[in-house]
Design a protein around this motif. Structure first.
Motif, PDB file in Angstrom:
ATOM      1  N   ALA A   1      -7.834  -5.867   3.267  1.00 22.32           N
ATOM      2  CA  ALA A   1      -7.179  -6.034   1.964  1.00 22.32           C
ATOM      3  C   ALA A   1      -7.409  -7.430   1.400  1.00 22.32           C
ATOM      4  CB  ALA A   1      -5.682  -5.740   2.083  1.00 22.32           C
ATOM      5  N   VAL A   2      -7.350  -8.433   2.268  1.00 19.49           N
ATOM      6  CA  VAL A   2      -7.577  -9.814   1.813  1.00 19.49           C
ATOM      7  C   VAL A   2      -9.053 -10.015   1.466  1.00 19.49           C
ATOM      8  CG1 VAL A   2      -7.524 -12.238   2.512  1.00 19.49           C
ATOM      9  CG2 VAL A   2      -5.584 -10.751   3.039  1.00 19.49           C
ATOM     10  N   LEU A   3      -9.941  -9.523   2.330  1.00 15.77           N
ATOM     11  CA  LEU A   3     -11.386  -9.682   2.072  1.00 15.77           C
ATOM     12  C   LEU A   3     -11.822  -8.978   0.787  1.00 15.77           C
ATOM     13  CD1 LEU A   3     -12.795  -9.302   5.682  1.00 15.77           C
ATOM     14  CD2 LEU A   3     -13.201 -11.252   4.155  1.00 15.77           C
ATOM     15  N   SER A   4     -11.269  -7.811   0.521  1.00 19.92           N
ATOM     16  CA  SER A   4     -11.667  -7.048  -0.662  1.00 19.92           C
ATOM     17  C   SER A   4     -11.012  -7.566  -1.937  1.00 19.92           C
ATOM     18  CB  SER A   4     -11.327  -5.567  -0.483  1.00 19.92           C
ATOM     19  OG  SER A   4      -9.913  -5.375  -0.562  1.00 19.92           O
TER      20      SER A   4
ATOM     21  N   ALA B   1       3.556 -10.528  15.054  1.00 16.63           N
ATOM     22  CA  ALA B   1       4.276  -9.572  15.892  1.00 16.63           C
ATOM     23  C   ALA B   1       5.300  -8.777  15.095  1.00 16.63           C
ATOM     24  CB  ALA B   1       4.959 -10.307  17.036  1.00 16.63           C
ATOM     25  N   THR B   2       5.774  -9.318  13.988  1.00 18.13           N
ATOM     26  CA  THR B   2       6.750  -8.640  13.143  1.00 18.13           C
ATOM     27  C   THR B   2       6.038  -7.664  12.226  1.00 18.13           C
ATOM     28  OG1 THR B   2       8.111 -10.631  13.198  1.00 18.13           O
ATOM     29  CG2 THR B   2       8.594  -9.045  11.466  1.00 18.13           C
ATOM     30  N   ASP B   3       6.635  -6.507  12.013  1.00 15.98           N
ATOM     31  CA  ASP B   3       6.042  -5.496  11.147  1.00 15.98           C
ATOM     32  C   ASP B   3       6.296  -5.870   9.689  1.00 15.98           C
ATOM     33  OD1 ASP B   3       4.832  -3.253  10.125  1.00 15.98           O
ATOM     34  OD2 ASP B   3       6.470  -1.896  10.612  1.00 15.98           O
ATOM     35  N   ASP B   4       5.440  -6.721   9.149  1.00 14.35           N
ATOM     36  CA  ASP B   4       5.581  -7.210   7.785  1.00 14.35           C
ATOM     37  C   ASP B   4       4.189  -7.360   7.185  1.00 14.35           C
ATOM     38  OD1 ASP B   4       5.563  -9.322   5.668  1.00 14.35           O
ATOM     39  OD2 ASP B   4       7.717  -9.372   6.073  1.00 14.35           O
ATOM     40  N   TRP B   5       3.910  -6.590   6.131  1.00 21.48           N
ATOM     41  CA  TRP B   5       2.590  -6.601   5.499  1.00 21.48           C
ATOM     42  C   TRP B   5       2.236  -7.997   4.988  1.00 21.48           C
ATOM     43  CZ3 TRP B   5      -1.756  -4.132   5.446  1.00 21.48           C
ATOM     44  CH2 TRP B   5      -2.701  -4.430   4.460  1.00 21.48           C
ATOM     45  N   GLY B   6       3.171  -8.664   4.333  1.00 18.59           N
ATOM     46  CA  GLY B   6       2.910  -9.994   3.797  1.00 18.59           C
ATOM     47  C   GLY B   6       2.546 -10.986   4.882  1.00 18.59           C
ATOM     48  N   LEU B   7       3.226 -10.898   6.018  1.00 16.09           N
ATOM     49  CA  LEU B   7       2.915 -11.783   7.147  1.00 16.09           C
ATOM     50  C   LEU B   7       1.510 -11.513   7.658  1.00 16.09           C
ATOM     51  CD1 LEU B   7       3.715 -13.869   9.315  1.00 16.09           C
ATOM     52  CD2 LEU B   7       4.661 -11.947  10.639  1.00 16.09           C
ATOM     53  N   ARG B   8       1.174 -10.245   7.849  1.00 17.31           N
ATOM     54  CA  ARG B   8      -0.168  -9.912   8.348  1.00 17.31           C
ATOM     55  C   ARG B   8      -1.241 -10.402   7.375  1.00 17.31           C
ATOM     56  NH1 ARG B   8       2.592  -5.132   9.990  1.00 17.31           N
ATOM     57  NH2 ARG B   8       1.913  -4.031   8.116  1.00 17.31           N
ATOM     58  N   ALA B   9      -1.045 -10.176   6.085  1.00 15.23           N
ATOM     59  CA  ALA B   9      -2.035 -10.594   5.090  1.00 15.23           C
ATOM     60  C   ALA B   9      -2.144 -12.118   5.034  1.00 15.23           C
ATOM     61  CB  ALA B   9      -1.679 -10.030   3.723  1.00 15.23           C
ATOM     62  N   THR B  10      -1.026 -12.808   5.183  1.00 15.53           N
ATOM     63  CA  THR B  10      -1.052 -14.273   5.147  1.00 15.53           C
ATOM     64  C   THR B  10      -1.784 -14.832   6.354  1.00 15.53           C
ATOM     65  OG1 THR B  10       1.005 -14.296   3.878  1.00 15.53           O
ATOM     66  CG2 THR B  10       0.364 -16.360   4.937  1.00 15.53           C
ATOM     67  N   VAL B  11      -1.589 -14.244   7.532  1.00 16.58           N
ATOM     68  CA  VAL B  11      -2.328 -14.687   8.723  1.00 16.58           C
ATOM     69  C   VAL B  11      -3.824 -14.434   8.524  1.00 16.58           C
ATOM     70  CG1 VAL B  11      -2.727 -14.289  11.191  1.00 16.58           C
ATOM     71  CG2 VAL B  11      -0.385 -14.397  10.322  1.00 16.58           C
ATOM     72  N   ALA B  12      -4.172 -13.250   7.993  1.00 22.21           N
ATOM     73  CA  ALA B  12      -5.588 -12.938   7.751  1.00 22.21           C
ATOM     74  C   ALA B  12      -6.189 -13.927   6.761  1.00 22.21           C
ATOM     75  CB  ALA B  12      -5.740 -11.509   7.236  1.00 22.21           C
TER      76      ALA B  12
ATOM     77  N   MET C   1       0.852  -1.154   0.000  1.00 17.32           N
ATOM     78  CA  MET C   1       0.000   0.000   0.000  1.00 17.32           C
ATOM     79  C   MET C   1       0.902   1.223   0.000  1.00 17.32           C
ATOM     80  SD  MET C   1      -2.752   1.411   2.802  1.00 17.32           S
ATOM     81  CE  MET C   1      -3.519  -0.146   3.008  1.00 17.32           C
ATOM     82  N   HIS C   2       0.658   2.131  -0.921  1.00 17.06           N
ATOM     83  CA  HIS C   2       1.446   3.348  -1.001  1.00 17.06           C
ATOM     84  C   HIS C   2       0.966   4.345   0.026  1.00 17.06           C
ATOM     85  CE1 HIS C   2       3.463   2.033  -4.595  1.00 17.06           C
ATOM     86  NE2 HIS C   2       2.291   1.684  -5.100  1.00 17.06           N
TER      87      HIS C   2
ATOM     88  N   VAL D   1      -2.354 -12.957  -1.558  1.00 14.49           N
ATOM     89  CA  VAL D   1      -1.279 -13.664  -0.874  1.00 14.49           C
ATOM     90  C   VAL D   1      -0.623 -14.604  -1.870  1.00 14.49           C
ATOM     91  CG1 VAL D   1      -0.804 -15.357   0.957  1.00 14.49           C
ATOM     92  CG2 VAL D   1      -2.429 -13.498   1.356  1.00 14.49           C
ATOM     93  N   SER D   2       0.685 -14.767  -1.765  1.00 16.05           N
ATOM     94  CA  SER D   2       1.403 -15.740  -2.585  1.00 16.05           C
ATOM     95  C   SER D   2       2.567 -16.260  -1.748  1.00 16.05           C
ATOM     96  CB  SER D   2       1.893 -15.104  -3.883  1.00 16.05           C
ATOM     97  OG  SER D   2       2.852 -14.109  -3.597  1.00 16.05           O
ATOM     98  N   PRO D   3       3.166 -17.363  -2.072  1.00 14.09           N
ATOM     99  CA  PRO D   3       2.886 -18.329  -3.131  1.00 14.09           C
ATOM    100  C   PRO D   3       1.655 -19.179  -2.814  1.00 14.09           C
ATOM    101  CG  PRO D   3       4.678 -19.130  -1.780  1.00 14.09           C
ATOM    102  CD  PRO D   3       4.318 -17.752  -1.260  1.00 14.09           C
TER     103      PRO D   3
END
Length: 172
Positions: free
Chosen positions: A119-122, A66-77, A1-2, A127-129
């Motif tokens: 972001a995931v719901l919309s 707990a880590t500030d990582d967008w990919g991690l947050r999106a993957t958990v969601a 996200m920009h 998420v990848s891979p």
């Protein structure tokens, strides 16, 4: 996200709204009325049920990423939403929400968790891979039994590992 002025404004509004919600919730719980008060042990107030996929997925992100990582947050969601879909229901996450709100709550981290779930719901974030996309369970690699992550049976099955979390696909 920009990061744009519009995004910053939206984030601020979201945090203000969340702060207002928390203030109202605390006021409602603290005021003497017929509404049930929050139990002293931090458990959910009697009768409170939260089964919103968005809120419950955000709770999983808040607790696990707990880590500030967008990919991690999106993957958990995404993994949480997959689990809800596979189970054909969203479990009551009111106790977890109550615990989060009463124990060192971090509004910025909660907003990031909500943003990831949204972001995931919309569909605005994919998420990848593929192994991460299909995951419907998250398993912390650090175990209570003291086993090293490299010897964990979960790690042997995991095809998607981020930080100290293994994302696996479990048959429903």
């Amino acid at each position: 996200m920009h990061l744009t002025t519009s995004n910053l404004r939206s984030a601020r509004l979201g945090l203000v709204a969340l702060a207002c919600f928390i203030a109202l919730a605390v006021t409602a719980w603290a005021s003497p009325s017929d509404a049930p008060a929050a139990p002293a042990d931090g458990s959910a107030p009697e009768g409170l049920v939260i089964t919103s996929p968005r809120i419950c997925a955000a709770l999983a992100v808040y607790e696990l990423a707990a880590t500030d990582d967008w990919g991690l947050r999106a993957t958990v969601a995404n993994t949480s939403l997959n689990a809800f879909r596979d189970a054909s229901r969203v479990p009551d996450c009111a106790p977890g929400i109550t615990k989060a709100l009463t124990q060192s709550f971090q509004p910025e981290r909660w907003q990031l968790a909500l943003d990831a779930a949204d972001a995931v719901l919309s569909g605005s974030y994919q998420v990848s891979p593929a192994a991460c996309v299909r995951a419907n369970a998250v398993v912390p690699l650090s175990t209570a039994d003291g086993k090293e992550p490299s010897t964990s049976p979960v790690l042997a099955r995991a095809q998607c590992v981020m930080y100290d979390l293994a994302f696996i696909e479990v048959a429903p």
